[in-house]
Design an enzyme around this catalytic site. Sequence first.
Site, mmCIF file in Angstrom:
data_model
loop_
_atom_site.group_PDB
_atom_site.id
_atom_site.type_symbol
_atom_site.label_atom_id
_atom_site.label_comp_id
_atom_site.label_asym_id
_atom_site.label_seq_id
_atom_site.Cartn_x
_atom_site.Cartn_y
_atom_site.Cartn_z
ATOM 1 N N HIS A 1 27.398 -3.592 -15.306
ATOM 2 C CA HIS A 1 26.763 -4.431 -14.292
ATOM 3 C C HIS A 1 27.878 -5.087 -13.474
ATOM 4 C CE1 HIS A 1 24.571 -8.052 -12.891
ATOM 5 N NE2 HIS A 1 23.441 -7.458 -13.237
ATOM 6 N N ASP B 1 28.779 -7.635 -23.352
ATOM 7 C CA ASP B 1 27.700 -8.128 -22.505
ATOM 8 C C ASP B 1 26.399 -7.727 -23.200
ATOM 9 O OD1 ASP B 1 25.587 -8.229 -20.737
ATOM 10 O OD2 ASP B 1 26.535 -7.006 -19.182
ATOM 11 N N GLN C 1 21.121 -7.215 -22.282
ATOM 12 C CA GLN C 1 19.954 -6.353 -22.508
ATOM 13 C C GLN C 1 19.657 -6.142 -23.987
ATOM 14 O OE1 GLN C 1 17.967 -5.420 -20.173
ATOM 15 N NE2 GLN C 1 19.263 -6.268 -18.565
ATOM 16 N N LYS D 1 16.323 -13.404 -20.396
ATOM 17 C CA LYS D 1 16.078 -11.990 -20.705
ATOM 18 C C LYS D 1 15.617 -11.824 -22.157
ATOM 19 C CE LYS D 1 19.560 -10.222 -17.467
ATOM 20 N NZ LYS D 1 18.862 -9.734 -16.278
ATOM 21 N N CYS E 1 22.398 -3.789 -9.572
ATOM 22 C CA CYS E 1 23.735 -4.400 -9.726
ATOM 23 C C CYS E 1 24.703 -3.480 -10.450
ATOM 24 C CB CYS E 1 23.659 -5.752 -10.426
ATOM 25 S SG CYS E 1 22.774 -6.991 -9.485
#
Lengths: 149, 403
Positions: free
Chosen positions: B121, B198, B201, B224, B361
Amino acid sequence: MDNDRLRAMYQEMILEHNKSPRNFGPLEGHTHYGHGKNPLCGDDYEFYLEVKNDVIERVGFTGDGCAISKSSASMLTTMVKGKSIEDARKLSETFLEFILNEGPKESLGKLKIFEGVKQFPVRVKCATLSWRALEQALLKTKHIASTEA
Amino acid sequence: MTTMLNKKVDFPVLNTTMRGNDLVYLDNAATTQKPKSVLETMNHFLTKENGTVNRGVYFLSQEATKKCDDSRKSIQLFLNAASEKEIIFVKGTTEAINLVAYSYGELLKAGDEILITELEHHANIVPWQQLCLRRGCILKVAPITDDGHLDLNEFKKLLSSKTKLVSFCHISNSIGTINPAKEMIKLAKEVGAKVMIDGAQAVSHLKVDVQDLDCDFYAFSGHKCFGPTGIGVLYGKEALLEKMPPFMTGGDMIETVSFQSSSFAELPRKFEAGTPAIVEIIGLGEAIKYMNSLDFTEIQEYEQKLLNLAQEKLGELDVRLIGPTHTKAAIVSFVVNGVHAHDVGTILDMEGIAVRVGHHCTQPLMKRYKVSSTIRASFCFYNNMDDVDALVRGLKKVREFLG
């Protein structure tokens, strides 16, 4: 109701220009150049004009984007070809005033067909992108016209 | 499909109608909906208990402080971090990555290398590019294969004693790839690099254990994973966080201040300048409680069934699926042949179906697949097979309108 709104936006002529865009391709020997981008959705078009004695004699465009932006670009090229720079700028102003506000549509000819887009506020900038790029080209600035500027 | 989880009942938004149809919400990779318990907890706090944290001697402030501390504790347990000191509240994953880029980045020197992957991203690309500009570091990018998985051989080749930091997504937001995090971390550790993940998700789809992974940093966003926006978490190993200079400075993160110099608070407050996002922290704590009530093994199995069904049904249409077909989260990225993603999004919207269209993104990844944008349907355990059917019906309508 929603289908009617969709049909009002995706008019036959719009879909036809999207499938077979006019004046598509770069133009050798152009005198004016404009670039329009929507960074949010990736729509990206370049316009090439050949201006002689203040008249747009030839015009071409390249790039890719949604049906609304591509048909708008295609119809733009057919509308400004043969016009003086001043008349092209006037047309651009009138179109933007019509699509963004409540400006009159009488002098817009077939561009009136974009009226249905006004029902979809997030899609209005798809219709305006190429006209912004045209303005940049006519002003001979080096800026990229952006929907997010 | 044999089982249905029937979790829609917990999420008020999912029981509303949209443009005359039941809302079909398939943009969970962008933001998830919030369960009733989170909404009620936040509403209760703001209407009955609102106060600031850390400094009030009065009851409301003491209670607010305790609730934020409890939230931090529950996040520590959720991630299996070794200590509460390792849980830093930030705005979201983006701020977490920027914190590491600015603070850990101060410890890097010219010529040091940072390794990311082609799946990232923009939030896991741009902070490192900027760090490279500031410190003279070099950014390296590990490629993926055509089927959307990391090319592990190339990844290995890019690792060297110069690699100081490896940063990658646990799950790709754009095409759903699940990275082999544990293996990548092991390889990175062999050359002495630190690892940042990261996890934006991942936390809503799989069980994360930072000690088992052995990563140095792990970041995620509250919104999220069923919490509010404006709050996220950076996990960092305590010893490393101790060595790093503060990122933002000001109130709450200090020990003493004079006009000549200041000393800083202990972890985690050293990295939490200013009044925190109190109600958001409390809301996130409640979201973690909600996730703790779920069986992640069951959820993974269920989401895989939804994913398989979606891929199978989309495969029958004139579409091109982008990215991997296996070892992936329930995120399906595709293009409808001959139709721009934006037009697809508008027509689906008219049917009450929310999907993301665009580059998600991840412009470099889009370029890798030679597309400017895709349609992304990202599923959650509260989606069901009716949602998949609605998507397929919507896509048939796209053909009807646009040919």
